[in-house]
Design a protein around this motif. Sequence first.
Motif, PDB file in Angstrom:
ATOM      1  N   MET A  40      57.060  78.925  23.074  1.00  0.00           N
ATOM      2  CA  MET A  40      56.963  78.102  21.861  1.00  0.00           C
ATOM      3  C   MET A  40      58.310  78.029  21.151  1.00  0.00           C
ATOM      4  N   PRO A  41      59.252  77.271  21.661  1.00  0.00           N
ATOM      5  CA  PRO A  41      60.586  77.221  21.039  1.00  0.00           C
ATOM      6  C   PRO A  41      60.572  76.679  19.611  1.00  0.00           C
ATOM      7  N   GLY A  42      59.636  75.785  19.294  1.00  0.00           N
ATOM      8  CA  GLY A  42      59.542  75.258  17.932  1.00  0.00           C
ATOM      9  C   GLY A  42      59.182  76.340  16.934  1.00  0.00           C
ATOM     10  N   LEU A  43      58.194  77.153  17.275  1.00  0.00           N
ATOM     11  CA  LEU A  43      57.802  78.263  16.403  1.00  0.00           C
ATOM     12  C   LEU A  43      58.914  79.296  16.331  1.00  0.00           C
ATOM     13  N   TYR A  44      59.567  79.524  17.464  1.00  0.00           N
ATOM     14  CA  TYR A  44      60.693  80.465  17.492  1.00  0.00           C
ATOM     15  C   TYR A  44      61.782  80.030  16.510  1.00  0.00           C
ATOM     16  N   GLN A  45      62.102  78.733  16.498  1.00  0.00           N
ATOM     17  CA  GLN A  45      63.124  78.208  15.572  1.00  0.00           C
ATOM     18  C   GLN A  45      62.629  78.274  14.130  1.00  0.00           C
ATOM     19  N   ALA A  46      61.346  77.980  13.916  1.00  0.00           N
ATOM     20  CA  ALA A  46      60.798  77.971  12.558  1.00  0.00           C
ATOM     21  C   ALA A  46      60.796  79.375  11.950  1.00  0.00           C
ATOM     22  N   LEU A  47      60.482  80.377  12.760  1.00  0.00           N
ATOM     23  CA  LEU A  47      60.465  81.748  12.249  1.00  0.00           C
ATOM     24  C   LEU A  47      61.875  82.252  11.981  1.00  0.00           C
ATOM     25  N   GLY A  48      62.825  81.791  12.761  1.00  0.00           N
ATOM     26  CA  GLY A  48      64.232  82.118  12.530  1.00  0.00           C
ATOM     27  C   GLY A  48      64.492  83.605  12.408  1.00  0.00           C
ATOM     28  N   VAL A  49      65.133  83.976  11.328  1.00  0.00           N
ATOM     29  CA  VAL A  49      65.550  85.360  11.121  1.00  0.00           C
ATOM     30  C   VAL A  49      64.367  86.282  10.842  1.00  0.00           C
ATOM     31  N   TYR A  50      63.221  85.717  10.474  1.00  0.00           N
ATOM     32  CA  TYR A  50      62.086  86.563  10.117  1.00  0.00           C
ATOM     33  C   TYR A  50      61.423  87.205  11.329  1.00  0.00           C
ATOM     34  N   LEU A  51      61.611  86.634  12.498  1.00  0.00           N
ATOM     35  CA  LEU A  51      61.039  87.238  13.705  1.00  0.00           C
ATOM     36  C   LEU A  51      61.675  88.595  14.004  1.00  0.00           C
ATOM     37  N   PRO A  52      63.011  88.706  14.031  1.00  0.00           N
ATOM     38  CA  PRO A  52      63.588  90.038  14.217  1.00  0.00           C
ATOM     39  C   PRO A  52      63.271  90.989  13.060  1.00  0.00           C
ATOM     40  N   LEU A  53      62.935  90.419  11.908  1.00  0.00           N
ATOM     41  CA  LEU A  53      62.591  91.273  10.766  1.00  0.00           C
ATOM     42  C   LEU A  53      61.279  92.021  10.968  1.00  0.00           C
ATOM     43  N   ILE A  54      60.470  91.595  11.949  1.00  0.00           N
ATOM     44  CA  ILE A  54      59.254  92.355  12.238  1.00  0.00           C
ATOM     45  C   ILE A  54      59.635  93.779  12.628  1.00  0.00           C
ATOM     46  N   THR A  55      60.781  93.940  13.264  1.00  0.00           N
ATOM     47  CA  THR A  55      61.239  95.279  13.652  1.00  0.00           C
ATOM     48  C   THR A  55      61.372  96.168  12.428  1.00  0.00           C
ATOM     49  N   THR A  56      61.902  95.615  11.354  1.00  0.00           N
ATOM     50  CA  THR A  56      62.090  96.415  10.144  1.00  0.00           C
ATOM     51  C   THR A  56      60.981  96.180   9.125  1.00  0.00           C
ATOM     52  N   ASN A  57      59.934  95.475   9.522  1.00  0.00           N
ATOM     53  CA  ASN A  57      58.802  95.253   8.634  1.00  0.00           C
ATOM     54  C   ASN A  57      58.123  96.591   8.393  1.00  0.00           C
ATOM     55  N   CYS A  58      58.132  97.008   7.160  1.00  0.00           N
ATOM     56  CA  CYS A  58      57.580  98.326   6.848  1.00  0.00           C
ATOM     57  C   CYS A  58      56.078  98.385   7.098  1.00  0.00           C
ATOM     58  N   VAL A 110      54.548  97.388   9.819  1.00  0.00           N
ATOM     59  CA  VAL A 110      54.347  97.822  11.208  1.00  0.00           C
ATOM     60  C   VAL A 110      54.515  99.336  11.313  1.00  0.00           C
ATOM     61  N   LEU A 111      55.622  99.835  10.810  1.00  0.00           N
ATOM     62  CA  LEU A 111      55.850 101.282  10.847  1.00  0.00           C
ATOM     63  C   LEU A 111      54.851 102.016   9.967  1.00  0.00           C
TER      64      LEU A 111
END
Length: 191
Positions: free
Chosen positions: A96-114, A116-117
């Motif tokens: 889903m490249p469109g969703l990937y572009q729309a999420l932008g920087v927030y997708l890698p932020l899932i890693t630091t999303n408190c 999840v941890l």
Amino acid sequence: MKEMIILLIAAALVNNVVLSQFLGICPFLGVSKKVETASGMGFAVIFVITIASAISSIIYSQILDRFHITYLQTIVFILVIAALVQFVEMVLKKIMPGLYQALGVYLPLITTNCAVLGVVLINVQKEHTLIPSIINGFGTSVGFLIAIVIMAGIRERIEDNDIPNAFKGSPIVLITAGLMAIAFCGFAGLL
């Protein structure tokens, strides 16, 4: 079985990760401008939290607790979450490249999303075994999805309304989040 359903409802509605525990506020406020991107982020978070809960539960019980190295849990859990987010990022970029572009920087932020941890650490703190950890993780992430999609729907409607200048932008979003948190307090009577 009854306990698992109660755990699922409590995680999704009563103890909503965003609106009652205030975890995951960054993507909640950042990605909730459109329902499509909010739902995409919500489903990505469902995948990451559910799988992270399962893998972390296994790692904690079979390795960390068994070898008395539980002091490494935070580092190990962060590595597990980061690997899962990388996997989700690669899949979204390919499928889903469109969703990937729309999420932008927030997708890698899932890693630091408190959130999840936080869910993984709460599972350890409450001494959940594998199945309750998965159910708690799934319920919590569904609660995140519900909250972020509702917020996105409200924000889309707010754009069409006449709002005083002092409340435009972040102030009205924070007021809305506060009102949503109050509304979700009503679910406390379910259990």
